[in-house]
Scaffold this active site. Structure first.
Site, PDB file in Angstrom:
ATOM      1  N   ARG A  74       0.852  -1.196   0.000  1.00  0.00           N
ATOM      2  CA  ARG A  74       0.000   0.000   0.000  1.00  0.00           C
ATOM      3  C   ARG A  74       0.885   1.243   0.000  1.00  0.00           C
ATOM      4  O   ARG A  74       1.836   1.339   0.776  1.00  0.00           O
ATOM      5  CB  ARG A  74      -0.902  -0.021   1.235  1.00  0.00           C
ATOM      6  CG  ARG A  74      -1.910   1.112   1.316  1.00  0.00           C
ATOM      7  CD  ARG A  74      -2.738   0.961   2.587  1.00  0.00           C
ATOM      8  NE  ARG A  74      -3.494  -0.281   2.587  1.00  0.00           N
ATOM      9  CZ  ARG A  74      -3.856  -0.935   3.696  1.00  0.00           C
ATOM     10  NH1 ARG A  74      -3.490  -0.488   4.882  1.00  0.00           N
ATOM     11  NH2 ARG A  74      -4.562  -2.043   3.616  1.00  0.00           N
TER      12      ARG A  74
ATOM     13  N   ARG B   2      -1.206   6.746   9.813  1.00  0.00           N
ATOM     14  CA  ARG B   2      -1.185   6.223   8.454  1.00  0.00           C
ATOM     15  C   ARG B   2      -1.516   7.327   7.448  1.00  0.00           C
ATOM     16  O   ARG B   2      -1.353   8.508   7.726  1.00  0.00           O
ATOM     17  CB  ARG B   2      -2.163   5.052   8.346  1.00  0.00           C
ATOM     18  CG  ARG B   2      -1.784   3.875   9.273  1.00  0.00           C
ATOM     19  CD  ARG B   2      -2.678   2.688   9.033  1.00  0.00           C
ATOM     20  NE  ARG B   2      -2.310   1.533   9.841  1.00  0.00           N
ATOM     21  CZ  ARG B   2      -2.896   0.353   9.737  1.00  0.00           C
ATOM     22  NH1 ARG B   2      -3.865   0.158   8.853  1.00  0.00           N
ATOM     23  NH2 ARG B   2      -2.517  -0.655  10.503  1.00  0.00           N
TER      24      ARG B   2
ATOM     25  N   LYS C  82      -3.019   1.333  15.216  1.00  0.00           N
ATOM     26  CA  LYS C  82      -3.006   2.271  14.095  1.00  0.00           C
ATOM     27  C   LYS C  82      -3.709   3.566  14.465  1.00  0.00           C
ATOM     28  O   LYS C  82      -4.551   3.610  15.365  1.00  0.00           O
ATOM     29  CB  LYS C  82      -3.687   1.642  12.881  1.00  0.00           C
ATOM     30  CG  LYS C  82      -5.148   1.259  13.104  1.00  0.00           C
ATOM     31  CD  LYS C  82      -5.684   0.497  11.905  1.00  0.00           C
ATOM     32  CE  LYS C  82      -7.106  -0.003  12.161  1.00  0.00           C
ATOM     33  NZ  LYS C  82      -7.619  -0.802  11.038  1.00  0.00           N
TER      34      LYS C  82
ATOM     35  N   LYS D 205      -5.378   7.242  12.549  1.00  0.00           N
ATOM     36  CA  LYS D 205      -5.815   7.797  11.270  1.00  0.00           C
ATOM     37  C   LYS D 205      -6.252   9.247  11.438  1.00  0.00           C
ATOM     38  O   LYS D 205      -6.909   9.600  12.414  1.00  0.00           O
ATOM     39  CB  LYS D 205      -6.963   6.968  10.690  1.00  0.00           C
ATOM     40  CG  LYS D 205      -6.572   5.518  10.399  1.00  0.00           C
ATOM     41  CD  LYS D 205      -7.740   4.706   9.870  1.00  0.00           C
ATOM     42  CE  LYS D 205      -7.318   3.279   9.548  1.00  0.00           C
ATOM     43  NZ  LYS D 205      -8.442   2.470   9.020  1.00  0.00           N
TER      44      LYS D 205
ATOM     45  N   CYS E 113     -15.002  -3.769   0.711  1.00  0.00           N
ATOM     46  CA  CYS E 113     -13.606  -4.094   1.009  1.00  0.00           C
ATOM     47  C   CYS E 113     -13.155  -5.257   0.134  1.00  0.00           C
ATOM     48  O   CYS E 113     -13.955  -5.903  -0.543  1.00  0.00           O
ATOM     49  CB  CYS E 113     -13.441  -4.433   2.484  1.00  0.00           C
ATOM     50  SG  CYS E 113     -14.237  -5.976   2.985  1.00  0.00           S
TER      51      CYS E 113
ATOM     52  N   CYS F 171      -7.569 -11.346   1.821  1.00  0.00           N
ATOM     53  CA  CYS F 171      -7.536 -10.820   3.182  1.00  0.00           C
ATOM     54  C   CYS F 171      -7.624 -11.960   4.187  1.00  0.00           C
ATOM     55  O   CYS F 171      -8.573 -12.760   4.165  1.00  0.00           O
ATOM     56  CB  CYS F 171      -8.673  -9.841   3.412  1.00  0.00           C
ATOM     57  SG  CYS F 171      -8.711  -9.185   5.102  1.00  0.00           S
TER      58      CYS F 171
ATOM     59  N   CYS G 198     -15.781  -8.671   7.122  1.00  0.00           N
ATOM     60  CA  CYS G 198     -15.599  -8.964   8.549  1.00  0.00           C
ATOM     61  C   CYS G 198     -15.948  -7.714   9.337  1.00  0.00           C
ATOM     62  O   CYS G 198     -16.233  -6.668   8.749  1.00  0.00           O
ATOM     63  CB  CYS G 198     -14.151  -9.403   8.825  1.00  0.00           C
ATOM     64  SG  CYS G 198     -12.963  -8.043   8.839  1.00  0.00           S
TER      65      CYS G 198
ATOM     66  N   CYS H 182     -12.924  -1.855   7.286  1.00  0.00           N
ATOM     67  CA  CYS H 182     -12.165  -1.134   6.265  1.00  0.00           C
ATOM     68  C   CYS H 182     -13.068  -0.374   5.297  1.00  0.00           C
ATOM     69  O   CYS H 182     -12.688   0.670   4.775  1.00  0.00           O
ATOM     70  CB  CYS H 182     -11.273  -2.104   5.482  1.00  0.00           C
ATOM     71  SG  CYS H 182      -9.960  -2.837   6.471  1.00  0.00           S
TER      72      CYS H 182
END
Length: 572
Positions: free
Chosen positions: A74, A143, A208, A210, A429, A435, A474, A478
């Site tokens: 990514r 990120r 993470k 954001k 996603c 994934c 899931c 995302c």
């Protein structure tokens, strides 16, 4: 720093020598297509995940072969702005090393799938040569910084893009490991690194982080889904500053009620000269007080709910050296993308294109990847990726529009002209087959599900009704499923939680309507609700708002204004 016992990943980070681990050594191991588990955790900080093709996992096991390992990579492209030269370089890497083309993510960047271990270094070097990077595109760091893409107000986009870039640069890890491993940088003597923001114990953040910037009246980046959301306040063409929201996050864990999605809480306003200090205060508060024992509870949203919004607001002011001011008034009108040509205030043109699930790939009779390559060869402006997995061909001269239109039509990129309202506003996603967290299909299910939903909508005269649909393989979020007016969250193959009732501006979460159901029950439930919506809606009423108004669902009270009771007074 938390005194709780460290989770296993915390130990991996602190022992990593500032994200080095044994990645460099393991890249040279020809015996396997994988790298050790500890290194896979560190590799995320470098912008890559190790994956395998789950479609053939069982067959390979029967053949006593290791899984078909490959890597997702990514890029870090602040605000999703890409020059034509960069596009061509990144596309060439996709052709040479990746499978399934280019994919636009929900955070305004590209990711590539199917990169073999032996090609990782060359791939990373290629991204660097394209004046981009992958560092901190994943991992327990700040990120990709995202922002609104409003084609009508190009001057406002320029104002905020400058801050997107500045914030992105400010929170880049300082470790030299990235250059050593991927760019041929040689280590001289013992490595000496420091991380003034992320901590010199090399533990980085608990999870993470954001950041997003929205430009009212457009919330196309779902700003309140970010750990730190900044709402730009622009008056008479001048950036006055930002309303600050903290604690957004979409992830949850199936079967664990202590985990949940949350929208960021607005805590005050800051002026431009203080925004970096405020952002650093938020990041370092999370660094020092986030849960490093249980990763399921390590995001900023849990830190804030544990310690309190009032305490957090006060601490931000103390660390930033300036208290937050009262909120400024703003209004969001929608959070979808604009399609077709729009003329900016400076007279230049912008073309919004619909890209199904963000996948630019030559397949099913379409040549989307080739078409964008041909456009990049003639474009004098720039590209802007959106958080809804679409893209804008931006800053086009009037004289160049006809040539762009011809290429868009030739290569099948003109699908935005005839799409239904729900198709134009869907996000999915990746999910299966790559994934590792996916429990159900998402991207591959969208083209199966959408025609069935469109048939129901057609029967009720609702084909053009704009409805936000989010598909997720899931509960991790995302595709920001908890902000869909309709959302399917995967529970097992062919089974989903059906969630309903978010609004169209990104300020209300949806709620669970049917748990762990198959397609037949999903379609039956939605058919009845579509019929009721067609009969009883009022003018310009969104589907989610309708469901709340008539009492089909009870609105989730948690939102950006929930903990700020004086909002009306401060906005007066």
């Amino acid at each position: 720093m938390s005194i709780s016992p460290l989770s296993p990943l915390e130990d991996i980070k602190t022992r990593s020598r500032f994200l080095r681990g044994t990645i460099a050594k393991e890249l040279e191991n020809p015996v396997t297509g994988a790298i050790p588990e500890a290194d896979t955790k560190l590799l995320k900080f470098h912008g890559s995940y190790m994956q395998d093709d789950r479609d053939i996992r069982d067959e390979r096991r029967k053949q006593k072969l290791e899984p078909a390992y490959a890597f997702m990579v990514r890029a870090r492209l602040p605000g999703g702005v890409i020059s034509p030269d960069q596009w061509l370089a990144l596309d060439e890497l996709a052709q040479k090393y990746a499978t399934r083309g280019l994919r636009i993510t929900t955070r305004q960047t590209f990711q590539w799938h199917g990169i073999l271990k032996r090609n990782l270094r060359a791939f990373m070097q290629g991204i660097h040569d394209a004046r981009a990077t992958t560092i901190a595109a994943c991992g327990d760091v700040n990120r990709q910084v995202i922002s609104s893409v409003n084609p009508h107000l190009s001057s406002q986009h320029a104002l905020t893009q400058a801050w997107v870039q500045r914030l992105s640069d400010h929170f880049l890890p300082r470790t030299s490991a990235y250059a050593e491993i991927w760019l041929g940088g040689e280590q001289v003597g013992e490595a000496v690194d420091e991380e003034p923001i992320y901590g010199n114990d090399s533990a980085y953040l608990p999870r993470k982080f954001k950041i997003g910037i929205a430009i009212p009246p457009t919330n196309d980046c779902d700003v309140f889904a970010n750990d730190l959301g900044l709402v730009a306040i622009i008056e008479n063409g001048e950036l006055q500053g930002f309303n600050v929201a903290v604690g957004g996050g979409m992830g949850a864990t199936a079967g664990d009620p202590t985990t949940y999605p949350r929208l960021g809480t607005l805590i005050g306003f800051t002026r431009p000269e203080h925004v970096v200090a405020v952002a650093e205060a938020v990041v370092t508060l999370q660094r020092d007080h986030g849960d490093r024992k249980e990763r399921q509870h390590a995001r900023l949203k849990y830190t804030i709910d544990r310690l309190g919004v009032d305490w957090f607001r006060e601490q931000v002011g103390l660390r930033a050296g300036v208290p937050l001011e009262p909120l400024r008034p703003y209004r969001f009108a929608h959070n979808g993308d604009r399609y077709g040509w729009s003329r900016g205030e400076d007279g230049r043109w912008h073309l919004g294109l619909y890209i199904a699930s963000g996948r630019l790939w030559d397949q099913d009779g379409l040549r989307l990847q080739t078409g964008m390559r041909e456009i990049a060869r003639v474009l004098q402006g720039e590209f802007r990726l959106t958080c809804n997995q679409n893209l804008v061909i931006a800053n086009v001269d009037e004289a160049d529009r006809a040539a762009i239109d011809a290429l868009v039509e030739e290569y099948g990129l003109d699908g935005y002209k005839e799409q239904s309202g729900i198709r134009r506003h869907h996000i999915a996603c990746v999910a299966l087959p790559t994934c590792g967290l996916a429990m159900a299909e998402s991207e591959r299910y969208a083209p199966v599900l959408l025609p069935k939903l469109e048939a129901l909508l057609d029967a009720h005269g609702l084909r053009d009704a704009p409805i936000l649909l989010r598909l997720s393989g899931c509960p991790n979020g995302c595709s920001r499923p908890y902000l869909g007016e309709i959302a399917l969250v995967g529970r097992a193959l062919g089974r989903y939680d059906l969630r309903l009732g978010a609004d169209f501006i990104g300020e209300r979460l949806n709620v669970l309507y049917r748990e762990n159901v198959a397609e037949a029950e999903i379609l039956s439930s939605l058919d009845a609700l579509f019929g009721q919506y067609a009969r009883e809606r009022v003018a310009d009423e969104g589907f989610g708002d309708f469901l709340v108004r008539v009492g089909v669902i009870q609105a989730d009270p948690r939102g950006p204004h929930a903990a700020v009771p004086d909002r009306k007074a401060s906005a007066a």
